[in-house]
Motif scaffolding. Structure first.
Motif, PDB file in Angstrom:
ATOM      1  N   SER A  29      59.414  50.813  38.784  1.00 49.95           N
ATOM      2  CA  SER A  29      58.980  50.679  37.393  1.00 49.95           C
ATOM      3  C   SER A  29      59.914  49.801  36.564  1.00 49.95           C
ATOM      4  O   SER A  29      59.473  49.118  35.646  1.00 49.95           O
ATOM      5  N   SER A  85      61.471  47.085  37.594  1.00 46.23           N
ATOM      6  CA  SER A  85      61.063  45.708  37.897  1.00 46.23           C
ATOM      7  C   SER A  85      59.756  45.357  37.201  1.00 46.23           C
ATOM      8  O   SER A  85      59.584  44.234  36.721  1.00 46.23           O
ATOM      9  N   ILE A  86      58.838  46.305  37.153  1.00 45.90           N
ATOM     10  CA  ILE A  86      57.569  46.076  36.458  1.00 45.90           C
ATOM     11  C   ILE A  86      57.824  45.775  34.990  1.00 45.90           C
ATOM     12  O   ILE A  86      57.273  44.831  34.428  1.00 45.90           O
ATOM     13  N   GLN A  87      58.702  46.542  34.363  1.00 47.49           N
ATOM     14  CA  GLN A  87      59.006  46.332  32.946  1.00 47.49           C
ATOM     15  C   GLN A  87      59.678  44.974  32.718  1.00 47.49           C
ATOM     16  O   GLN A  87      59.355  44.265  31.753  1.00 47.49           O
ATOM     17  N   TYR A 106      59.376  42.257  34.614  1.00 45.52           N
ATOM     18  CA  TYR A 106      58.353  41.244  34.853  1.00 45.52           C
ATOM     19  C   TYR A 106      57.402  41.147  33.660  1.00 45.52           C
ATOM     20  O   TYR A 106      57.133  40.053  33.145  1.00 45.52           O
ATOM     21  N   GLN A 107      56.908  42.290  33.189  1.00 45.03           N
ATOM     22  CA  GLN A 107      55.968  42.290  32.069  1.00 45.03           C
ATOM     23  C   GLN A 107      56.600  41.711  30.811  1.00 45.03           C
ATOM     24  O   GLN A 107      55.962  40.961  30.082  1.00 45.03           O
ATOM     25  N   THR A 115      46.657  39.401  39.732  1.00 41.74           N
ATOM     26  CA  THR A 115      47.210  40.739  39.944  1.00 41.74           C
ATOM     27  C   THR A 115      46.387  41.508  40.957  1.00 41.74           C
ATOM     28  O   THR A 115      45.160  41.510  40.889  1.00 41.74           O
ATOM     29  N   VAL A 166      49.822  48.634  39.906  1.00 44.44           N
ATOM     30  CA  VAL A 166      49.989  47.242  40.316  1.00 44.44           C
ATOM     31  C   VAL A 166      50.749  47.210  41.631  1.00 44.44           C
ATOM     32  O   VAL A 166      51.792  47.828  41.760  1.00 44.44           O
ATOM     33  N   SER A 177      51.706  40.971  41.508  1.00 42.91           N
ATOM     34  CA  SER A 177      51.205  40.130  40.432  1.00 42.91           C
ATOM     35  C   SER A 177      52.008  38.838  40.408  1.00 42.91           C
ATOM     36  O   SER A 177      53.225  38.860  40.588  1.00 42.91           O
ATOM     37  N   LEU A 224      55.726  39.742  40.805  1.00 45.34           N
ATOM     38  CA  LEU A 224      56.173  41.129  40.902  1.00 45.34           C
ATOM     39  C   LEU A 224      55.652  41.679  42.216  1.00 45.34           C
ATOM     40  O   LEU A 224      54.473  41.513  42.537  1.00 45.34           O
ATOM     41  N   ARG A 271      55.939  45.354  44.345  1.00 43.54           N
ATOM     42  CA  ARG A 271      56.481  46.712  44.410  1.00 43.54           C
ATOM     43  C   ARG A 271      57.128  46.937  45.761  1.00 43.54           C
ATOM     44  O   ARG A 271      56.644  46.480  46.777  1.00 43.54           O
TER      45      ARG A 271
END
Length: 102
Positions: free
Chosen positions: A18, A20-22, A24-25, A40, A65, A68, A81, A83
């Motif tokens: 999570s 890394s997701i934040q 990236y976003q 995505t 996700v 993406s 991104l 996971r």
């Protein structure tokens, strides 16, 4: 603009969970005016007890996700991104690519 010049011909990969997701976003949001497209891959969440407010899509189809990638206008630079649960090592990376892991 400076980031795009630095990333020209490269892919910036964010690997992890999570956090890394934040990251990236956030970067995609900051660079949104320079982004040409975002591709995505979504997967269905299973076994988790999310409320409808947390995942408003039918059958939780778009709430997880797996991968993406954002492509930038007029350049070969990309941000992706991936996971950690997915098999990153199957992704072809070049020697100039940048990998951020957490």
């Amino acid at each position: 603009e400076k980031l795009l010049r630095m990333l020209s011909g490269r892919t910036l990969y964010f690997l992890g969970d999570s956090l890394s997701i934040q990251q990236y976003q956030s970067l995609v949001c900051l660079a949104r005016s320079s982004i040409d497209s975002v591709d995505t891959d979504w997967s269905q969440l299973t076994g988790l007890s999310l409320s409808d407010a947390e995942c408003p899509y039918p059958n939780r189809e778009h709430c997880h996700v797996t991968k993406s990638c954002a492509t930038f206008k007029g350049t070969t630079a990309r941000m992706c991104l991936i996971r950690m649960k997915s098999n990153f090592w199957k992704v072809a990376t070049g020697w100039r690519d940048v990998i951020v892991m957490n």
